[in-house]
Enzyme design. Structure first.
Site, PDB file in Angstrom:
ATOM      1  CD  GLN A  93      -2.807   1.181   2.465  1.00  0.00           C
ATOM      2  OE1 GLN A  93      -2.651   0.353   3.375  1.00  0.00           O
ATOM      3  NE2 GLN A  93      -3.780   2.074   2.468  1.00  0.00           N
ATOM      4  CG  HIS A  99      -6.446   2.328  -2.779  1.00  0.00           C
ATOM      5  ND1 HIS A  99      -5.741   2.833  -1.704  1.00  0.00           N
ATOM      6  CD2 HIS A  99      -5.536   1.646  -3.518  1.00  0.00           C
ATOM      7  CE1 HIS A  99      -4.478   2.484  -1.789  1.00  0.00           C
ATOM      8  NE2 HIS A  99      -4.324   1.742  -2.880  1.00  0.00           N
TER       9      HIS A  99
HETATM   10  P1  AMP Z   1      -1.417   1.244  -3.684  1.00  0.00           P
HETATM   11  O1  AMP Z   1      -0.024   0.874  -4.074  1.00  0.00           O
HETATM   12  O2  AMP Z   1      -2.309   0.048  -3.463  1.00  0.00           O
HETATM   13  O3  AMP Z   1      -1.458   2.205  -2.530  1.00  0.00           O
HETATM   14  O4  AMP Z   1      -2.057   1.922  -4.941  1.00  0.00           O
HETATM   15  C1  AMP Z   1      -2.064   3.301  -5.160  1.00  0.00           C
HETATM   16  C2  AMP Z   1      -2.459   3.470  -6.592  1.00  0.00           C
HETATM   17  O5  AMP Z   1      -2.801   4.817  -6.799  1.00  0.00           O
HETATM   18  C3  AMP Z   1      -1.370   3.118  -7.602  1.00  0.00           C
HETATM   19  O6  AMP Z   1      -1.838   2.081  -8.453  1.00  0.00           O
HETATM   20  C4  AMP Z   1      -1.143   4.420  -8.337  1.00  0.00           C
HETATM   21  O7  AMP Z   1      -0.870   4.243  -9.707  1.00  0.00           O
HETATM   22  C5  AMP Z   1      -2.441   5.154  -8.108  1.00  0.00           C
HETATM   23  N1  AMP Z   1      -2.372   6.594  -8.183  1.00  0.00           N
HETATM   24  C6  AMP Z   1      -1.484   7.402  -7.573  1.00  0.00           C
HETATM   25  N2  AMP Z   1      -1.752   8.695  -7.843  1.00  0.00           N
HETATM   26  C7  AMP Z   1      -2.844   8.695  -8.654  1.00  0.00           C
HETATM   27  C8  AMP Z   1      -3.623   9.716  -9.283  1.00  0.00           C
HETATM   28  N3  AMP Z   1      -3.329  11.025  -9.137  1.00  0.00           N
HETATM   29  N4  AMP Z   1      -4.667   9.344 -10.054  1.00  0.00           N
HETATM   30  C9  AMP Z   1      -4.963   8.041 -10.218  1.00  0.00           C
HETATM   31  N5  AMP Z   1      -4.291   7.031  -9.638  1.00  0.00           N
HETATM   32  C10 AMP Z   1      -3.244   7.350  -8.871  1.00  0.00           C
END
Ligand code: AMP
Ligand code: ZN
Length: 121
Positions: A93, A99
């Site tokens: 995460q 999410h």
């Molecule tokens: P996690 O590693 O499970 O915390 O996933 C966070 C996710 O958020 C990753 O897949 C990123 O690519 C995505 N993410 C980060 N910033 C943004 C943004 N501004 N818009 C859309 N997705 C994002």
């Protein structure tokens, strides 16, 4: 949470490509897709991690799952998809606002990880 990236996306302070929205859930395309379809679904309530969930959050988390089903339908993922919650450091995460990753458009394998060094915990 003023400083939270996903709270700022919900507030419209940071742009996103919306897929679905209702009273308690917001869904948008991941900026760095890991599959042909990669959507993030987030509760509008700021909850950092699974460990922060309270019994009173059961409704919002159940609603998140039903919203995932709606997104799958909306995007025509009739062949299935994968749902992932990365949680905490070992879970991968990066954004501390719960999410749901909805990934689809390809046939995925299992397990979803490569064996590496054990956690330092
Ligand atoms: P996690 O590693 O499970 O915390 O996933 C966070 C996710 O958020 C990753 O897949 C990123 O690519 C995505 N993410 C980060 N910033 C943004 C943004 N501004 N818009 C859309 N997705 C994002
Ligand atoms: Zn937040």
């Amino acid at each position: 949470m003023d400083s939270c990236l996903f709270c700022r996306i919900i507030a419209g302070e940071i742009p996103s490509r919306k897929v679905y929205e209702d009273d308690s859930v917001y869904a948008f395309y991941d900026i760095n897709p890991q599959a042909p379809v990669h959507v993030l679904l987030i509760p509008k309530k700021h909850i950092a991690r699974i460990e922060n969930l309270e019994p009173s959050d059961a409704d919002v988390m159940g609603h998140l799952m039903v919203a995932a089903r709606k997104v799958g339908d909306l995007l025509g993922l009739s062949n299935g998809y994968r749902i992932v919650f990365n949680n905490g450091a070992d879970g991968g995460q990066e954004v501390e606002h719960i999410h749901l990753h909805l990934l689809g458009g390809l046939k995925m394998g299992w397990p979803p990880y490569q064996l590496s060094a054990p956690s330092s915990n």
